[in-house]
Design a protein around this motif. Structure first.
Motif, PDB file in Angstrom:
ATOM      1  N   ASP A  42       0.785  -1.224   0.000  1.00  0.00           N
ATOM      2  CA  ASP A  42       0.000   0.000   0.000  1.00  0.00           C
ATOM      3  C   ASP A  42       0.821   1.280   0.000  1.00  0.00           C
ATOM      4  N   LYS A  92       4.583   3.370  -0.921  1.00  0.00           N
ATOM      5  CA  LYS A  92       5.851   3.311  -1.650  1.00  0.00           C
ATOM      6  C   LYS A  92       6.997   3.325  -0.655  1.00  0.00           C
ATOM      7  N   SER A 119       6.693   0.616  -5.088  1.00  0.00           N
ATOM      8  CA  SER A 119       5.756  -0.012  -4.167  1.00  0.00           C
ATOM      9  C   SER A 119       6.259  -1.392  -3.748  1.00  0.00           C
ATOM     10  N   GLU A 172       5.624  -3.922  -6.426  1.00  0.00           N
ATOM     11  CA  GLU A 172       6.633  -3.944  -7.491  1.00  0.00           C
ATOM     12  C   GLU A 172       7.885  -4.692  -7.026  1.00  0.00           C
ATOM     13  N   SER A 218       7.269   1.215 -12.057  1.00  0.00           N
ATOM     14  CA  SER A 218       7.356   2.681 -12.067  1.00  0.00           C
ATOM     15  C   SER A 218       8.788   3.155 -11.846  1.00  0.00           C
ATOM     16  N   GLU A 270      -2.362  -7.283 -10.555  1.00  0.00           N
ATOM     17  CA  GLU A 270      -2.637  -6.198  -9.605  1.00  0.00           C
ATOM     18  C   GLU A 270      -1.946  -4.907 -10.027  1.00  0.00           C
ATOM     19  N   LEU A 271      -0.703  -4.997 -10.473  1.00  0.00           N
ATOM     20  CA  LEU A 271       0.003  -3.796 -10.940  1.00  0.00           C
ATOM     21  C   LEU A 271      -0.661  -3.221 -12.195  1.00  0.00           C
ATOM     22  N   ARG A 291      -3.803  -3.516 -12.945  1.00  0.00           N
ATOM     23  CA  ARG A 291      -5.055  -2.928 -12.469  1.00  0.00           C
ATOM     24  C   ARG A 291      -4.799  -1.541 -11.892  1.00  0.00           C
ATOM     25  N   GLN A 292      -3.742  -1.416 -11.103  1.00  0.00           N
ATOM     26  CA  GLN A 292      -3.400  -0.119 -10.514  1.00  0.00           C
ATOM     27  C   GLN A 292      -3.036   0.915 -11.582  1.00  0.00           C
ATOM     28  N   LYS A 302      -6.266   1.937 -13.314  1.00  0.00           N
ATOM     29  CA  LYS A 302      -7.046   2.792 -12.417  1.00  0.00           C
ATOM     30  C   LYS A 302      -6.482   4.211 -12.400  1.00  0.00           C
ATOM     31  N   LYS A 303      -5.172   4.318 -12.316  1.00  0.00           N
ATOM     32  CA  LYS A 303      -4.519   5.632 -12.311  1.00  0.00           C
ATOM     33  C   LYS A 303      -4.779   6.355 -13.621  1.00  0.00           C
TER      34      LYS A 303
END
Length: 167
Positions: free
Chosen positions: A37, A39, A46, A49, A77, A129-130, A132-133, A136-137
């Motif tokens: 959750d 970084k 994160s 990652e 990222s 999940e990454l 999806r994130q 979403k961003k």
């Protein structure tokens, strides 16, 4: 036990008792580490990652012949993680500062063990999940741009934004 210790190190037992009584009996409270959750403030990536990169490294060590070419590097990222993952996928050696980070990632991944047979599923979970994130961003960014275009009355700029948002 203090009497035994005092006799072994040839010190008066009273001195040991004084030192023992002078110590603080309250242990420091360390907050638990929360995964996935926040970084990492030092490394700027994160934990998810880091977990993915560590799992890739472990999987490469355990199964060097497995083809990992379908893994997309774009989910990272942080450029350093992307370089480590890319080298891992190409079965190349990582050295220097990245080599130290690689060791740290492996250590972190091994501290949360996963059975070898479950590694592909765990890697897929992290990738999904990454992704999806990231989506979403991107949708949040598009939403902000759409609101700005609507507020400014920019109908021509609004059309491509809405098309991208709906796709």
């Amino acid at each position: 036990w203090l009497q035994e210790l005092a006799s072994r190190i040839s010190i008066d037992e009273k001195i040991l008792w004084e030192q023992l009584n002078s110590l603080s009996t309250q242990l420091p409270v360390v907050p638990p580490k929360v995964f996935f959750d926040k970084k990492d403030e030092v490394n700027n990536f994160s934990p998810l990652e880091a977990r993915l990169a560590g799992l890739l490294l472990i999987y490469r060590q355990l199964s060097p012949s497995v083809d990992l070419a379908e893994i997309k590097i774009c989910v990272f990222s942080d450029d350093r993680l992307a370089k480590i993952a890319e080298a891992t996928l190409k079965n190349e050696e990582v050295i220097g500062e990245l080599g130290d980070l690689k060791k740290s990632l492996i250590f972190q991944a091994e501290s949360r063990p996963t059975d070898e047979k479950d590694l592909p599923a765990e890697i897929d979970f992290c990738l999904n999940e990454l992704n999806r994130q990231i989506k979403k961003k991107r949708l949040e960014d598009l939403q902000a741009q759409i609101k700005k275009a609507e507020k400014n009355g920019d109908g021509a700029g609004l059309v491509p934004l809405l098309e991208e948002f709906n796709n």
